[in-house]
Structure formats: structure tokens, C-alpha cells
Design a protein around this motif. Structure first.
Motif, PDB file in Angstrom:
ATOM      1  N   VAL A  45     -14.470  28.581  -8.142  1.00  0.00           N
ATOM      2  CA  VAL A  45     -13.946  27.553  -9.046  1.00  0.00           C
ATOM      3  C   VAL A  45     -13.540  26.334  -8.229  1.00  0.00           C
ATOM      4  N   TYR A  46     -13.939  25.149  -8.728  1.00  0.00           N
ATOM      5  CA  TYR A  46     -13.595  23.880  -8.076  1.00  0.00           C
ATOM      6  C   TYR A  46     -12.532  23.181  -8.902  1.00  0.00           C
ATOM      7  N   LEU A  47     -11.403  22.854  -8.264  1.00  0.00           N
ATOM      8  CA  LEU A  47     -10.329  22.113  -8.923  1.00  0.00           C
ATOM      9  C   LEU A  47     -10.554  20.623  -8.677  1.00  0.00           C
ATOM     10  N   GLU A  48     -10.868  19.899  -9.724  1.00  0.00           N
ATOM     11  CA  GLU A  48     -11.219  18.491  -9.578  1.00  0.00           C
ATOM     12  C   GLU A  48     -10.055  17.641  -9.070  1.00  0.00           C
ATOM     13  N   ASP A  49      -8.853  17.868  -9.583  1.00  0.00           N
ATOM     14  CA  ASP A  49      -7.702  17.047  -9.198  1.00  0.00           C
ATOM     15  C   ASP A  49      -7.394  17.110  -7.707  1.00  0.00           C
ATOM     16  N   THR A  50      -7.441  18.306  -7.161  1.00  0.00           N
ATOM     17  CA  THR A  50      -7.074  18.488  -5.754  1.00  0.00           C
ATOM     18  C   THR A  50      -8.285  18.602  -4.831  1.00  0.00           C
ATOM     19  N   GLN A  51      -9.485  18.643  -5.414  1.00  0.00           N
ATOM     20  CA  GLN A  51     -10.733  18.779  -4.675  1.00  0.00           C
ATOM     21  C   GLN A  51     -10.713  20.001  -3.756  1.00  0.00           C
ATOM     22  N   THR A  52     -10.225  21.116  -4.323  1.00  0.00           N
ATOM     23  CA  THR A  52     -10.174  22.369  -3.580  1.00  0.00           C
ATOM     24  C   THR A  52     -10.962  23.436  -4.331  1.00  0.00           C
ATOM     25  N   TYR A  53     -11.293  24.489  -3.619  1.00  0.00           N
ATOM     26  CA  TYR A  53     -12.046  25.611  -4.174  1.00  0.00           C
ATOM     27  C   TYR A  53     -11.168  26.846  -4.212  1.00  0.00           C
ATOM     28  N   LEU A  54     -11.342  27.644  -5.270  1.00  0.00           N
ATOM     29  CA  LEU A  54     -10.607  28.891  -5.425  1.00  0.00           C
ATOM     30  C   LEU A  54     -11.578  30.046  -5.584  1.00  0.00           C
ATOM     31  N   ILE A  55     -11.137  31.222  -5.179  1.00  0.00           N
ATOM     32  CA  ILE A  55     -11.796  32.460  -5.557  1.00  0.00           C
ATOM     33  C   ILE A  55     -10.874  33.095  -6.590  1.00  0.00           C
ATOM     34  N   ILE A  56     -11.459  33.466  -7.726  1.00  0.00           N
ATOM     35  CA  ILE A  56     -10.682  34.077  -8.795  1.00  0.00           C
ATOM     36  C   ILE A  56     -11.351  35.386  -9.197  1.00  0.00           C
ATOM     37  N   ALA A  57     -10.577  36.446  -9.210  1.00  0.00           N
ATOM     38  CA  ALA A  57     -11.037  37.758  -9.660  1.00  0.00           C
ATOM     39  C   ALA A  57      -9.816  38.502 -10.197  1.00  0.00           C
ATOM     40  N   THR A  58     -10.031  39.697 -10.679  1.00  0.00           N
ATOM     41  CA  THR A  58      -8.914  40.502 -11.164  1.00  0.00           C
ATOM     42  C   THR A  58      -7.880  40.650 -10.058  1.00  0.00           C
ATOM     43  N   HIS A  59      -6.660  40.279 -10.317  1.00  0.00           N
ATOM     44  CA  HIS A  59      -5.542  40.384  -9.360  1.00  0.00           C
ATOM     45  C   HIS A  59      -5.753  39.542  -8.102  1.00  0.00           C
ATOM     46  N   LEU A  60      -6.527  38.465  -8.206  1.00  0.00           N
ATOM     47  CA  LEU A  60      -6.774  37.622  -7.030  1.00  0.00           C
ATOM     48  C   LEU A  60      -7.029  36.189  -7.469  1.00  0.00           C
ATOM     49  N   MET A  61      -6.281  35.273  -6.887  1.00  0.00           N
ATOM     50  CA  MET A  61      -6.570  33.847  -7.011  1.00  0.00           C
ATOM     51  C   MET A  61      -6.050  33.210  -5.731  1.00  0.00           C
ATOM     52  N   ARG A  62      -6.998  32.688  -4.947  1.00  0.00           N
ATOM     53  CA  ARG A  62      -6.630  32.167  -3.640  1.00  0.00           C
ATOM     54  C   ARG A  62      -7.494  30.960  -3.308  1.00  0.00           C
ATOM     55  N   GLU A  63      -6.885  30.004  -2.609  1.00  0.00           N
ATOM     56  CA  GLU A  63      -7.617  28.823  -2.161  1.00  0.00           C
ATOM     57  C   GLU A  63      -8.515  29.195  -0.991  1.00  0.00           C
ATOM     58  N   LEU A  64      -9.706  28.594  -0.976  1.00  0.00           N
ATOM     59  CA  LEU A  64     -10.683  28.822   0.082  1.00  0.00           C
ATOM     60  C   LEU A  64     -10.753  27.612   0.999  1.00  0.00           C
ATOM     61  N   ASN A  65     -11.254  27.819   2.191  1.00  0.00           N
ATOM     62  CA  ASN A  65     -11.449  26.741   3.144  1.00  0.00           C
ATOM     63  C   ASN A  65     -12.553  25.814   2.633  1.00  0.00           C
ATOM     64  N   THR A  66     -12.206  24.566   2.353  1.00  0.00           N
ATOM     65  CA  THR A  66     -13.135  23.611   1.750  1.00  0.00           C
ATOM     66  C   THR A  66     -14.379  23.399   2.604  1.00  0.00           C
ATOM     67  N   ARG A  67     -14.216  23.268   3.894  1.00  0.00           N
ATOM     68  CA  ARG A  67     -15.364  23.044   4.779  1.00  0.00           C
ATOM     69  C   ARG A  67     -16.346  24.209   4.719  1.00  0.00           C
ATOM     70  N   LYS A  68     -15.820  25.430   4.748  1.00  0.00           N
ATOM     71  CA  LYS A  68     -16.685  26.614   4.706  1.00  0.00           C
ATOM     72  C   LYS A  68     -17.400  26.734   3.358  1.00  0.00           C
ATOM     73  N   VAL A  69     -16.694  26.440   2.268  1.00  0.00           N
ATOM     74  CA  VAL A  69     -17.313  26.533   0.948  1.00  0.00           C
ATOM     75  C   VAL A  69     -18.402  25.474   0.802  1.00  0.00           C
ATOM     76  N   ARG A  70     -18.133  24.253   1.225  1.00  0.00           N
ATOM     77  CA  ARG A  70     -19.157  23.203   1.125  1.00  0.00           C
ATOM     78  C   ARG A  70     -20.394  23.549   1.937  1.00  0.00           C
ATOM     79  N   ALA A  71     -20.203  24.129   3.113  1.00  0.00           N
ATOM     80  CA  ALA A  71     -21.338  24.556   3.932  1.00  0.00           C
ATOM     81  C   ALA A  71     -22.122  25.663   3.231  1.00  0.00           C
ATOM     82  N   ALA A  72     -21.409  26.609   2.608  1.00  0.00           N
ATOM     83  CA  ALA A  72     -22.068  27.705   1.898  1.00  0.00           C
ATOM     84  C   ALA A  72     -22.804  27.193   0.659  1.00  0.00           C
ATOM     85  N   ILE A  73     -22.233  26.216  -0.034  1.00  0.00           N
ATOM     86  CA  ILE A  73     -22.905  25.614  -1.185  1.00  0.00           C
ATOM     87  C   ILE A  73     -24.181  24.914  -0.730  1.00  0.00           C
TER      88      ILE A  73
END
Length: 85
Positions: A45-73
Motif C-alpha cells: 500500500v502506498y500512502l500518498e500524503d507521506t509518500q511511504t509504503y506499507l505492508i498490510i496483512a492480518t495482525h501486521l501493518m508496518r512501514e517499508l523502506n521506500t528505496r527498497k520498495v521503489r527498486a522492487a517495483i
């Protein structure tokens, strides 16, 4: 010091069904697909306001490293799909 070449590696699948991991995302965000980091897998999930990425699953919501996610995308967008057998 131990050698951990894939420590924190992020893999993204932009075609995967993110709704397998959550049925709701934060207001003002965009679901992009799924993400895997180590043993964790969930909706990407990409948060537009803060320009950050999250991983969301059952019992989990955590911010991801933006550089690593952009590289993976980028990798997911440029890697050709494997031919179906």
C-alpha cells in the motif's frame, strides 16, 4: 559478522491480488499489489500524503523502506513474465 546477502530484501508482485491479505486500506492510499520481505507477505500500500509504503496483512501493518520498495517495483515492471507452459 555473518554474511546476509538477502537481509531485508523486498519482492513486489504488482499483478497479485492484495485483497487476500486485507479488505481495507487507509484513507488516501493506493493498493499496488503484494510485497514480500523475509517471512512477511502482505498487501503493498502506498500512502500518498507521506509518500511511504506499507505492508498490510492480518495482525501486521508496518512501514517499508521506500528505496527498497521503489527498486522492487522497478524490477517488477521491467522483468518479463515467464511464459506459461
Amino acid at each position: 559478522m555473518a554474511n546476509h546477502p538477502h537481509r531485508g530484501a523486498v519482492a513486489v508482485d504488482l499483478t497479485a491480488d492484495w485483497t487476500l491479505y486485507t479488505d481495507a486500506i487507509p484513507r488516501g492510499s493506493i493498493a499496488l499489489g503484494t510485497v514480500t520481505q523475509g517471512p512477511e507477505k502482505g498487501a503493498l500500500v502506498y500512502l500518498e500524503d507521506t509518500q511511504t509504503y506499507l505492508i498490510i496483512a492480518t495482525h501486521l501493518m508496518r512501514e517499508l523502506n521506500t528505496r527498497k520498495v521503489r527498486a522492487a517495483i522497478h524490477q517488477a515492471q521491467t522483468t518479463p513474465a515467464e511464459p506459461e507452459s
